[in-house]
Motif scaffolding. Sequence first.
Motif, mmCIF file in Angstrom:
data_model
loop_
_atom_site.group_PDB
_atom_site.id
_atom_site.type_symbol
_atom_site.label_atom_id
_atom_site.label_comp_id
_atom_site.label_asym_id
_atom_site.label_seq_id
_atom_site.Cartn_x
_atom_site.Cartn_y
_atom_site.Cartn_z
ATOM 1 N N THR A 43 58.686 20.639 29.888
ATOM 2 C CA THR A 43 59.785 19.826 30.397
ATOM 3 C C THR A 43 60.270 20.381 31.731
ATOM 4 O OG1 THR A 43 61.929 18.845 29.834
ATOM 5 C CG2 THR A 43 61.610 21.134 29.205
ATOM 6 N N VAL A 44 60.756 19.487 32.570
ATOM 7 C CA VAL A 44 61.447 19.928 33.773
ATOM 8 C C VAL A 44 62.831 20.343 33.304
ATOM 9 C CG1 VAL A 44 62.282 19.318 36.072
ATOM 10 C CG2 VAL A 44 60.131 18.335 35.219
ATOM 11 N N PHE A 45 63.054 21.635 33.237
ATOM 12 C CA PHE A 45 64.289 22.187 32.707
ATOM 13 C C PHE A 45 65.418 22.086 33.722
ATOM 14 C CE2 PHE A 45 67.186 25.752 31.967
ATOM 15 C CZ PHE A 45 67.553 25.499 30.643
ATOM 16 N N ASP A 46 65.071 22.233 34.995
ATOM 17 C CA ASP A 46 66.098 22.228 36.031
ATOM 18 C C ASP A 46 65.505 21.743 37.339
ATOM 19 O OD1 ASP A 46 68.705 22.605 36.846
ATOM 20 O OD2 ASP A 46 68.631 24.784 36.825
ATOM 21 N N GLY A 47 66.280 20.942 38.045
ATOM 22 C CA GLY A 47 65.898 20.454 39.366
ATOM 23 C C GLY A 47 67.014 20.770 40.344
ATOM 24 N N ALA A 100 63.234 22.725 44.606
ATOM 25 C CA ALA A 100 62.680 23.545 43.528
ATOM 26 C C ALA A 100 62.841 22.862 42.181
ATOM 27 C CB ALA A 100 63.360 24.905 43.498
ATOM 28 N N VAL A 101 61.936 23.225 41.273
ATOM 29 C CA VAL A 101 62.029 22.809 39.870
ATOM 30 C C VAL A 101 61.691 24.004 38.992
ATOM 31 C CG1 VAL A 101 61.436 20.379 40.278
ATOM 32 C CG2 VAL A 101 59.622 22.008 39.760
ATOM 33 N N ASP A 102 62.253 24.000 37.806
ATOM 34 C CA ASP A 102 61.877 24.956 36.765
ATOM 35 C C ASP A 102 61.227 24.159 35.648
ATOM 36 O OD1 ASP A 102 63.053 27.019 38.189
ATOM 37 O OD2 ASP A 102 64.886 27.033 36.994
ATOM 38 N N ILE A 103 60.028 24.566 35.268
ATOM 39 C CA ILE A 103 59.276 23.872 34.221
ATOM 40 C C ILE A 103 59.046 24.856 33.077
ATOM 41 C CG2 ILE A 103 57.151 22.647 33.644
ATOM 42 C CD1 ILE A 103 56.910 21.991 36.646
ATOM 43 N N VAL A 104 59.434 24.432 31.876
ATOM 44 C CA VAL A 104 59.376 25.305 30.710
ATOM 45 C C VAL A 104 58.486 24.667 29.646
ATOM 46 C CG1 VAL A 104 60.745 26.439 28.918
ATOM 47 C CG2 VAL A 104 61.689 26.165 31.207
ATOM 48 N N PRO A 105 57.569 25.451 29.060
ATOM 49 C CA PRO A 105 56.746 24.908 27.975
ATOM 50 C C PRO A 105 57.570 24.660 26.716
ATOM 51 C CG PRO A 105 56.291 27.246 28.279
ATOM 52 C CD PRO A 105 57.243 26.845 29.355
#
Length: 141
Positions: A37-41, A74-79
Amino acid sequence: MNRLGYKSRRELIGVHPDMIIVTVTAIINLPKGLDATVFDGLRTLPEQRENLRRGVSKTLKSKHLPQADGYGHAVDIVPIINGQLAWDSKDAVTQKLIDKAFADISDQMLAAADLHDIEIESGYKLWGWDKPHFQLGKVYR
């Protein structure tokens, strides 16, 4: 093929279009069985200050904040493993799965950036600790 859920799509609002292209391409091409999921944008300055206070960020100059062009870069992507966000685990076997998932996400983000000729940087490769973070910038591998 994976798809972006509602939360991921919502987190991409305000993110630079180039980063969106890379992120969407990467997520739909994740290996079969891997979900993320894209956790943070895009973040507000108060959100960034709170992340700094909590120790989950180390700067107020984050690329998640609106940049000169008005977009977050930036994005943070988390499994997602076993239906849950997977950051770290005390169980060695689960941690191995998490590490592999983050590596697969990174591989797909870099491949998507190459495919679309967009330069990105990996937070983990830049700083050695920010596995979910990707940002626009010079190619750093």
